[in-house]
Structure formats: structure tokens, C-alpha cells
Design a protein around this motif. Structure first.
Motif, PDB file in Angstrom:
ATOM      1  N   ARG A  91      92.363  57.054 109.325  1.00 50.73           N
ATOM      2  CA  ARG A  91      91.253  57.621 108.550  1.00 50.73           C
ATOM      3  C   ARG A  91      91.593  59.034 108.082  1.00 50.73           C
ATOM      4  N   ALA A  92      92.190  59.839 108.951  1.00 53.43           N
ATOM      5  CA  ALA A  92      92.556  61.212 108.591  1.00 53.43           C
ATOM      6  C   ALA A  92      93.607  61.222 107.483  1.00 53.43           C
ATOM      7  N   VAL A  93      94.601  60.346 107.590  1.00 52.94           N
ATOM      8  CA  VAL A  93      95.650  60.260 106.570  1.00 52.94           C
ATOM      9  C   VAL A  93      95.048  59.846 105.230  1.00 52.94           C
ATOM     10  N   PHE A  94      94.190  58.830 105.243  1.00 50.79           N
ATOM     11  CA  PHE A  94      93.615  58.347 103.995  1.00 50.79           C
ATOM     12  C   PHE A  94      92.612  59.328 103.391  1.00 50.79           C
ATOM     13  N   THR A  95      91.945  60.115 104.214  1.00 49.21           N
ATOM     14  CA  THR A  95      91.071  61.166 103.666  1.00 49.21           C
ATOM     15  C   THR A  95      91.887  62.132 102.832  1.00 49.21           C
ATOM     16  N   GLU A  96      93.065  62.492 103.305  1.00 50.55           N
ATOM     17  CA  GLU A  96      93.948  63.391 102.552  1.00 50.55           C
ATOM     18  C   GLU A  96      94.368  62.770 101.226  1.00 50.55           C
ATOM     19  N   LEU A  97      94.443  61.451 101.174  1.00 49.40           N
ATOM     20  CA  LEU A  97      94.843  60.744  99.958  1.00 49.40           C
ATOM     21  C   LEU A  97      93.656  60.358  99.073  1.00 49.40           C
ATOM     22  N   HIS A  98      92.472  60.869  99.378  1.00 52.32           N
ATOM     23  CA  HIS A  98      91.265  60.619  98.594  1.00 52.32           C
ATOM     24  C   HIS A  98      90.894  59.135  98.581  1.00 52.32           C
ATOM     25  N   VAL A  99      91.046  58.496  99.733  1.00 51.07           N
ATOM     26  CA  VAL A  99      90.693  57.092  99.918  1.00 51.07           C
ATOM     27  C   VAL A  99      89.407  57.035 100.743  1.00 51.07           C
ATOM     28  N   VAL A 100      88.450  56.228 100.312  1.00 50.98           N
ATOM     29  CA  VAL A 100      87.209  56.022 101.054  1.00 50.98           C
ATOM     30  C   VAL A 100      87.470  54.936 102.095  1.00 50.98           C
ATOM     31  N   THR A 101      87.262  55.246 103.368  1.00 48.53           N
ATOM     32  CA  THR A 101      87.506  54.249 104.415  1.00 48.53           C
ATOM     33  C   THR A 101      86.195  53.619 104.867  1.00 48.53           C
ATOM     34  N   MET A 102      86.282  52.334 105.159  1.00 51.96           N
ATOM     35  CA  MET A 102      85.110  51.595 105.601  1.00 51.96           C
ATOM     36  C   MET A 102      84.761  51.958 107.037  1.00 51.96           C
ATOM     37  N   ALA A 157     103.593  56.494  98.137  1.00 54.69           N
ATOM     38  CA  ALA A 157     102.650  56.557  97.020  1.00 54.69           C
ATOM     39  C   ALA A 157     101.774  57.784  97.244  1.00 54.69           C
ATOM     40  N   TYR A 158     101.186  58.283  96.178  1.00 55.76           N
ATOM     41  CA  TYR A 158     100.260  59.398  96.325  1.00 55.76           C
ATOM     42  C   TYR A 158      99.084  59.201  95.364  1.00 55.76           C
ATOM     43  N   ASP A 159      99.299  59.479  94.098  1.00 54.33           N
ATOM     44  CA  ASP A 159      98.223  59.297  93.116  1.00 54.33           C
ATOM     45  C   ASP A 159      97.719  57.851  93.106  1.00 54.33           C
ATOM     46  N   GLU A 160      98.589  56.917  93.421  1.00 52.89           N
ATOM     47  CA  GLU A 160      98.239  55.487  93.379  1.00 52.89           C
ATOM     48  C   GLU A 160      97.111  55.135  94.351  1.00 52.89           C
ATOM     49  N   TRP A 161      96.938  55.913  95.413  1.00 54.25           N
ATOM     50  CA  TRP A 161      95.887  55.663  96.409  1.00 54.25           C
ATOM     51  C   TRP A 161      94.526  56.209  95.980  1.00 54.25           C
ATOM     52  N   HIS A 162      94.522  57.236  95.160  1.00 57.09           N
ATOM     53  CA  HIS A 162      93.315  58.033  94.883  1.00 57.09           C
ATOM     54  C   HIS A 162      92.135  57.214  94.355  1.00 57.09           C
ATOM     55  N   GLY A 163      90.959  57.549  94.893  1.00 55.38           N
ATOM     56  CA  GLY A 163      89.717  56.979  94.380  1.00 55.38           C
ATOM     57  C   GLY A 163      89.548  55.499  94.636  1.00 55.38           C
ATOM     58  N   LYS A 164      90.116  55.003  95.737  1.00 55.03           N
ATOM     59  CA  LYS A 164      90.013  53.588  96.082  1.00 55.03           C
ATOM     60  C   LYS A 164      89.564  53.460  97.539  1.00 55.03           C
ATOM     61  N   PRO A 165      89.024  52.311  97.942  1.00 58.44           N
ATOM     62  CA  PRO A 165      88.585  52.127  99.321  1.00 58.44           C
ATOM     63  C   PRO A 165      89.609  51.370 100.172  1.00 58.44           C
ATOM     64  N   ALA A 166      89.512  51.592 101.480  1.00 57.35           N
ATOM     65  CA  ALA A 166      90.385  50.885 102.431  1.00 57.35           C
ATOM     66  C   ALA A 166      89.585  50.441 103.648  1.00 57.35           C
ATOM     67  N   GLY A 167      89.902  49.250 104.110  1.00 54.38           N
ATOM     68  CA  GLY A 167      89.356  48.726 105.355  1.00 54.38           C
ATOM     69  C   GLY A 167      90.499  48.519 106.334  1.00 54.38           C
ATOM     70  N   PHE A 168      90.154  48.242 107.582  1.00 54.75           N
ATOM     71  CA  PHE A 168      91.172  48.135 108.624  1.00 54.75           C
ATOM     72  C   PHE A 168      90.977  46.892 109.479  1.00 54.75           C
ATOM     73  N   VAL A 169      92.100  46.260 109.796  1.00 56.62           N
ATOM     74  CA  VAL A 169      92.170  45.208 110.805  1.00 56.62           C
ATOM     75  C   VAL A 169      93.141  45.743 111.839  1.00 56.62           C
ATOM     76  N   SER A 170      92.643  45.997 113.053  1.00 56.31           N
ATOM     77  CA  SER A 170      93.503  46.589 114.081  1.00 56.31           C
ATOM     78  C   SER A 170      93.537  45.719 115.321  1.00 56.31           C
ATOM     79  N   TYR A 171      94.628  45.853 116.033  1.00 56.25           N
ATOM     80  CA  TYR A 171      94.796  45.062 117.247  1.00 56.25           C
ATOM     81  C   TYR A 171      95.630  45.837 118.249  1.00 56.25           C
ATOM     82  N   GLY A 172      95.491  45.447 119.481  1.00 57.78           N
ATOM     83  CA  GLY A 172      96.251  46.076 120.556  1.00 57.78           C
ATOM     84  C   GLY A 172      95.878  45.434 121.876  1.00 57.78           C
TER      85      GLY A 172
END
Length: 194
Positions: free
Chosen positions: A129-140, A101-116
Motif C-alpha cells: 500500500r505504501a509503495v502504491f501510494t507513492e505511485l498514485h495508485v488507489v488501493t482497495m 514502470a512509473y507513469d504507467e501506474w498513475h491514476g489507477k486502482p489496485a487490489g490484493f490477493v495475499s497468502y502466507g
């Protein structure tokens, strides 16, 4: 509220990023969805990448599953990415799906649940975060992160639905819904362009 502002529950797509056999991601994604469904201001859908038959190579014409995934991203108002950390990064399966997807991501927010193990997925989130910045996604800023071998994790790899991590998840969802509503209203008032 003007007539043009969208209303109703925020549509949040939870993306389970690992497709590895024996993964913890499915249980963690289910845990997060269960926590999120206790809220009345969001509508949760789960996009488990293991349920998609993505091609090994990028074809000239998108496959049905590629179109289905991109369509789900288009329909969502916000995202929560559930990701493990593999070798200080996130899984290749997740990067592949993000790139469908590309345009479909634009101008929307994303949060993360991570584990390891030990790092709790922090390095994976920082790279996402770097990938989503390129896609114009606001990260929490705040994330839900945990050690798979830490205290309070059950035999299925899930924290309790009403425990400390659920409180952290709810706080992250507060941020996500604020951004999600603000950006949904902004996109309705004027289409996002980059």
C-alpha cells in the motif's frame, strides 16, 4: 455517457509477484483469474513475473522484457497483485517489477490477493500500500487473504472457485471495477498529472 468516456470491459492485469521455485503463487494467480473470468464486466490478463527475464541490475537502457512489462501496466485499467509474505514483506521480484514502470501506474486502482502461513500476507499488503501510494495508485480497502495451511485449500494450494474466498474475491472485484471505471473515465476526461 459522453462520447469521450471509454466503455467496455475493464482491463484488469493480475500480477503474480513470486518467482520462487516451488511457489504457490502460480496456482493462486490461476485460481483468482478463474474466479474473475466468471464476470462479464472485466477482461483479465495474467502477468506472471516468472515469465519475464528481468536483469539482475538496472540497466541504462530498458530491456525488451522491462518494456513489455511496463507496456502491460500502461494498457491495464486496474491491477490485482497476488503476493506471498516473505519475512513480513513482499518479494524482491515484485518490487523490482513495480519499479520498471512509473507513469504507467498513475491514476489507477489496485487490489490484493495475499497468502502466507499464519499472517495470510497482511504485512506484505500493508507495505505494498505504501509503495502504491507513492505511485498514485488507489488501493482497495478489502483484500483476499488466506493461510496456505488453512481449511479448504487443495493439494495445489488453491481454494475452491465457488467457496467463501471466491465470494470475498468477487466483493473486492466489485470495489476494483467501481474505482477502475471512475478513474478510467477521469483519465479520459483529463490526463492525470502529479
Amino acid at each position: 455517457m459522453s462520447r469521450n468516456e471509454p466503455t467496455g470491459a475493464l482491463r484488469v492485469a493480475t500480477i503474480i509477484g513470486s518467482t520462487r521455485e516451488g511457489r504457490a503463487g502460480a496456482a493462486i494467480g490461476e485460481w483468482f483469474a478463474e474466479v474473475a473470468r466468471q464476470r462479464t464486466d472485466i477482461e483479465i490478463s495474467v502477468l506472471d513475473l516468472a515469465a519475464f527475464a528481468f536483469p539482475a541490475r538496472l540497466p541504462e537502457t530498458p530491456t525488451a522484457d522491462m518494456r513489455r512489462f511496463a507496456g502491460s501496466i500502461e494498457e491495464a485499467d486496474a491491477f490485482v497483485v497476488v503476493t506471498p509474505e516473505y519475512n513480513r514483506s513482499f518479494p524482491a521480484s515484485l518490487k523490482q517489477a513495480i519499479d520498471y514502470a512509473y507513469d504507467e501506474w498513475h491514476g489507477k486502482p489496485a487490489g490484493f490477493v495475499s497468502y502466507g502461513c499464519r499472517s495470510e500476507g497482511f504485512f506484505a499488503v500493508e507495505q505494498l500500500r505504501a509503495v502504491f501510494t507513492e505511485l498514485h495508485v488507489v488501493t482497495m480497502r478489502d483484500t483476499v487473504s488466506f493461510n496456505l495451511f488453512g481449511p479448504g485449500i487443495d493439494e495445489k494450494g488453491r481454494p475452491p472457485v465457488r467457496g467463501e474466498l471466491a465470494v470475498v474475491a468477487d466483493a473486492m472485484l466489485d470495489q476494483l471495477t467501481w474505482w477502475g471505471r471512475a478513474l478510467r473515465n477521469a483519465r479520459a476526461a483529463e490526463p492525470y498529472t502529479c
